[in-house]
Design a protein around this motif. Structure first.
Motif, mmCIF file in Angstrom:
data_model
loop_
_atom_site.group_PDB
_atom_site.id
_atom_site.type_symbol
_atom_site.label_atom_id
_atom_site.label_comp_id
_atom_site.label_asym_id
_atom_site.label_seq_id
_atom_site.Cartn_x
_atom_site.Cartn_y
_atom_site.Cartn_z
ATOM 1 N N PHE A 116 52.497 -14.063 15.053
ATOM 2 C CA PHE A 116 53.418 -12.787 15.191
ATOM 3 C C PHE A 116 52.906 -11.453 15.660
ATOM 4 O O PHE A 116 51.783 -11.253 15.095
ATOM 5 N N ARG A 170 56.802 -13.796 19.412
ATOM 6 C CA ARG A 170 57.381 -13.691 17.756
ATOM 7 C C ARG A 170 56.977 -12.281 17.337
ATOM 8 O O ARG A 170 55.880 -11.916 17.684
ATOM 9 N N LEU A 217 61.190 -16.644 14.889
ATOM 10 C CA LEU A 217 61.099 -15.493 15.947
ATOM 11 C C LEU A 217 61.046 -14.235 15.380
ATOM 12 O O LEU A 217 60.415 -13.348 16.187
#
Length: 934
Positions: A116, A170, A217
């Motif tokens: 992320f 992400r 996501l």
């Protein structure tokens, strides 16, 4: 044993603020630093921290940090940013705390998500007008998808577009101070105005839903102060993970967090070493404060002392109640900074820091920072000054009290906040002065008694548990002022009518006091005018809250001029008072004087200091019956209020020239009256009579009225009405002064008067003075009797004082006339060409005659004619009709409306608005050249 060491940021005398800022334009925010090591070093794994880390590890829901300013939201968000940027470092930090905490199962084996990219922003900086700009600016593919959004032409980025964006990378979106940013948005007016608030509302919903539906996501993390904002409610719909800093261990966690934040090596000091240091204090604590506890509880209490070291638990509890820890970890309300200051000053001198270590006479002990952090007025600083003076007085007296400084400091600290039980008990203060050895009970009791006896500000309070506290000498006054500053205590007692301003109890009281002040307080002398103090609605609805006798239509019943007290000083008299008269005073406009405040004074009901003084009087008056100490305060503030009000209104205004068509062109005299208080009314009337009452103009009006055979009532009606447009106003003096002036005119043989059928005039050879004395003794009257006095020519009175005027001539009825035929009555006619023709008052009556013929019962009764004073608007004509007080059922044989300068269109509109059942005869007069077209 090694000594405690403050962290580097607290060593300097001028410490930097301890607030954690997530991001800023200088790139110095904690989310903008390259390594998270420094952040992890000062981070304590509280229950809230562990919950937040667990949430980002498992994902699946949005995360909301909910807490007031200073609760630690930004700190946790910086940690979560680090958890995405450097998950290995955060997992290593968590592993390092395993075994050091009693409940470390959540830290054991913590596994954070990878892959992320965090986008963190402090929204309260207002760098971004739209929330999606944060994403487009920071996301690696943001520029490309910004172009797609702009091409799409939608007001808010589509959910599908965002999903495609986050598919490329992400993202963890970390938004600090979301509520501050969102609540500052507004929608522009109009169909095409930018609806930033609505757009943000919709976009937050999309982000929240996407974070819940596709946690693989997007991870959405936001902070808000409370749950009232719509921004939070949008996220709340999707059931977020809530970190609210209100768990069972929150209070204890905050204490541990403070200690960890302050000291870099406290964890290296063993529990055994700490317990040895605090042994004396812990033992005395259980003995003095918790003697009724069992052994197990007392053991826990001793452990609590060790857990709070180097600070006493009572000190931390006291400070938390004074300055809530959850709201004090930033800027000038920096509890951590206060504790750092007192530790730097006293940490090496005492085993446990207590309230007694905040020495009142030493600024280096954190006293100044303490006052700055919560003082809302000068009272706290004044209380410290009193405490220092008490300490100096004890020292100057040479009294042997070894703990004087500590006792005075402890009591002062415990006297600062009314949120606690004010002050401290003997045992609490004795514990505060306990160091590495206990203090003998008897010696301390004697020492405390000596200090109390020689201190003029320490008071005993409480009934069951006697406490000692510092108070200002005027403590009852401080209480009175505190209540007076509470606006809610003086809200209107009833509901406020629609369209009116609310009038608080304090404003009503202020108006009442001013009314009392202007009316003669000695209740002996009668004032020459009637004061009417208007309330805050004076501009729009001045008569909404005044008694019925004070409305304009009732002024003439009391017969005196009225002094209208205007609460605010008008910038322009003509622009303000002219339209005000037209709008709100339909009748008796010439009876008014306006009392005006000083030009540099705020509006009466907006003057905060004046209202506070009035509130003090109001409160003290209600409290003095149950507490005698408020008697003096009531007298003090009452005198102060009267003093301020007496000199507040230094001038008055009176109508000079009337202009009905253009009210703003009316002119007024603006004059100083040179008096104060109850003497104002007399001073105003004296000034009016001396400077604006033209005796020759008045005499002319009286003589003309006498020539028309009018009564005093008709003359008074003429004087109380406004003058004709463009003419100089003749001030109305009141019924009795006007009648006295009429008697003086009679004494100069200008007119005669008829009082109850007897004529009075100047006798041949009689001096003016003798005539006036005779008239005052025989013809003086008031009320209805005076209203019926008829004015006439001197020739109408005989030398003997008996009426000799012949009765009015009544022409015979037309031949063949029926009993209902019209009868003509002749009245005195004003001089031809005079503008007063047809405008002789509101009541026309035939001359009074004492002849037998006039009392002959065979003659028909004379009709009563009521007539308006000059041309007026419809609303003012309606006012005249109401003033005549005729019953609605009264039949009027004939009524005439004289209309000048009207167009045919206006006449046509007038005819269409007549009641359907009413019939009338129309006659119009046209110029000669238009006769053919009639």
């Amino acid at each position: 044993m090694q000594s405690l060491k403050l962290r580097r940021e607290f060593v300097d005398k001028h410490m930097r603020a301890t607030a954690i800022e997530l991001c800023n334009r200088q790139n110095t925010g904690w989310a903008q630093r390259g390594s998270p090591d420094e952040l992890l070093e000062i981070t304590y794994p509280t229950a809230d921290v562990l919950r937040a880390l667990e949430s980002v590890a498992t994902a699946g829901k949005p995360i909301v940090l909910l807490g007031q300013r200073g609760s630690g939201k930004s700190h946790i968000m910086a940690l979560l940013h680090a958890a995405f940027v450097a998950p290995d470092a955060v997992e290593s930090w968590a592993s390092g705390w395993c075994g050091r905490l009693e409940s470390s199962e959540k830290l054991d084996g913590l596994k954070l998500q990878r892959g992320f990219t965090p986008i963190s922003e402090t929204l309260s900086n207002h760098e971004y007008p739209c929330l999606w700009d944060v994403i487009f600016d920071r996301h690696p593919k943001g520029a490309y998808f910004r172009g797609k959004f702009e091409v799409a032409g939608t007001t808010v980025p589509a959910k599908s577009l965002l999903q495609d964006l986050f598919n490329t990378q992400r993202t963890a979106l970390i938004l600090d101070e979301l509520q501050t940013w969102f609540d500052g948005l507004h929608d522009e007016a109009g169909e095409h105005g930018r609806k930033r608030r609505q757009w943000a509302f919709n976009f937050i919903q999309i982000l929240s839903e996407l974070s819940k539906e596709r946690p693989d996501l997007l991870c959405l993390i936001a902070s808000v102060r409370d749950s009232t904002t719509e921004a939070y409610r949008q996220i709340h719909r999707d059931g977020p993970v809530l970190v609210d800093f209100k768990g069972e261990t929150a209070r204890e966690d905050r204490k541990r967090l403070v200690l960890h934040r302050l000291f870099q090596n406290r964890g290296n000091v063993t529990d055994a070493e700490i317990q040895q240091i605090v042994a004396a204090y812990a033992r005395e604590r259980t003995r003095l404060l918790f003697a009724d506890k069992n052994d197990r509880d007392q053991s826990d209490l001793r452990k609590e002392v060790a857990a709070c070291w180097p600070f006493a638990p009572e000190l931390l509890n006291l400070l938390e109640d004074h300055i809530l820890m959850a709201a004090a970890a930033q800027d000038n309300r920096d509890l951590i900074g206060i504790l750092a200051e007192v530790f730097r000053s006293r940490g090496d001198q005492v085993p446990v820091i207590t309230a007694a270590d905040f020495c009142v006479d030493d600024d280096e002990c954190g006293v100044t920072s303490l006052l700055d952090s919560f003082a809302t007025s000068a009272d706290q600083e004044r209380l410290r000054e009193k405490a220092i003076r008490n300490l100096q007085a004890i020292r100057a007296a040479g009294i042997q009290v070894p703990h004087a400084r500590e006792v005075i400091s402890s009591l002062w600290m415990r006297s600062l906040s009314a949120a606690l039980d004010l002050g401290g008990t003997r045992n609490e203060v004795q514990l505060d002065v306990t160091r590495d050895t206990s203090v003998d009970d008897n010696s301390f009791t004697a020492e405390l008694a000596t200090i109390v006896e020689n201190s003029f500000n320490i008071h005993e309070v409480g009934t069951h548990d006697k406490r000692f506290c510092f108070k200002l000498p005027e403590n009852p006054e401080a209480k009175l002022k505190a209540w007076a500053r509470n606006d809610r205590s003086f809200e209107p007692e009833g509901t406020t009518a629609e369209g009116l301003l609310p009038v608080g109890r304090d404003q009503v009281y202020l108006r009442t006091v001013l009314n009392y002040l202007l009316r003669s307080p000695d209740a002996v002398s009668e004032q020459p005018s009637i004061p009417i103090v208007l309330d805050p609605n004076w501009e729009r609805a001045p008569w909404a809250n005044v008694p019925q006798p004070d409305v304009p239509t009732a002024w003439s019943e009391r017969g005196k001029p009225v002094l209208i007290v205007i609460p605010a000083s008008p910038k322009d008299l003509s622009q303000t008072l002219g339209p005000w008269l037209v709008e709100h005073v339909p009748v008796n406009r010439n009876m008014i004087r306006f009392l005006l405040p000083k030009a540099d004074q705020p509006a009466l009901y907006d003057d905060r200091d004046l209202l506070i003084t009035a509130r003090c009087v109001l409160l003290a008056d209600s409290w003095k019956e149950n507490d005698s100490q408020y008697v003096k305060l009531y007298k003090k503030y009452r005198d102060e209020l009267l003093r301020q009000l007496k000199s507040r209104f230094d001038r008055y205004a009176i109508l000079a020239v009337w202009d009905f068509e253009t009210p703003a062109d009316c002119t007024f005299h603006d004059e100083k009256h040179g008096s104060s208080g109850a003497e104002i009314l007399g001073a105003v009337e004296h000034h009016v009579r001396e400077h604006f009452f033209a005796l020759e103009d008045f005499e002319k009006q009286v003589i003309e009225a006498a020539g028309r055979g009018e009564t005093m009532k008709q003359l008074l009606a003429l004087l109380t009405a406004e003058p004709l447009p463009g003419e100089q106003a003749l001030p109305y003096l009141g019924e009795l002064p006007t009648y006295e002036q009429v008697l003086e005119i009679v004494s100069r043989d200008k007119i005669a008067i008829n009082v109850e059928g007897r004529w009075y005039c100047k006798e041949p050879g009689e001096s003016d003075k003798a005539t006036l004395q005779r008239l005052r003794s025989r013809a003086m009257c008031i009320g209805q009797k005076m209203h019926k006095v008829q004015l006439g020519e001197p020739t109408q009175a005989g030398s003997g004082g008996v009426a000799v005027t012949p009765p009015p001539t009544t022409p015979p009825a037309p031949a063949g006339g029926s009993p209902g035929a019209t009868r003509t009555i002749d009245f005195p006619t004003p001089p031809s060409g005079s503008e007063e023709a047809g405008n002789v008052g509101t009541l026309l009556e035939p001359p009074v005659s004492n002849t037998a013929a006039s009392s002959d019962a065979s003659q028909p009764a004379a009709p009563v004619i009521r007539r308006s004073l000059g041309a007026k608007t419809g609303i003012n004509l309606l006012g005249d009709l109401e003033k005549w007080a005729l019953p609605d059922s009264q039949r009027v044989p004939q009524a005439s409306l004289t209309i000048s300068g009207a167009s045919i269109k206006e006449l046509r509109e007038l005819m269409t608005r007549m009641p359907p059942k009413m019939v009338a005869e129309l006659q119009i007069t046209l110029p000669p050249e238009q006769e053919g077209s009639s």
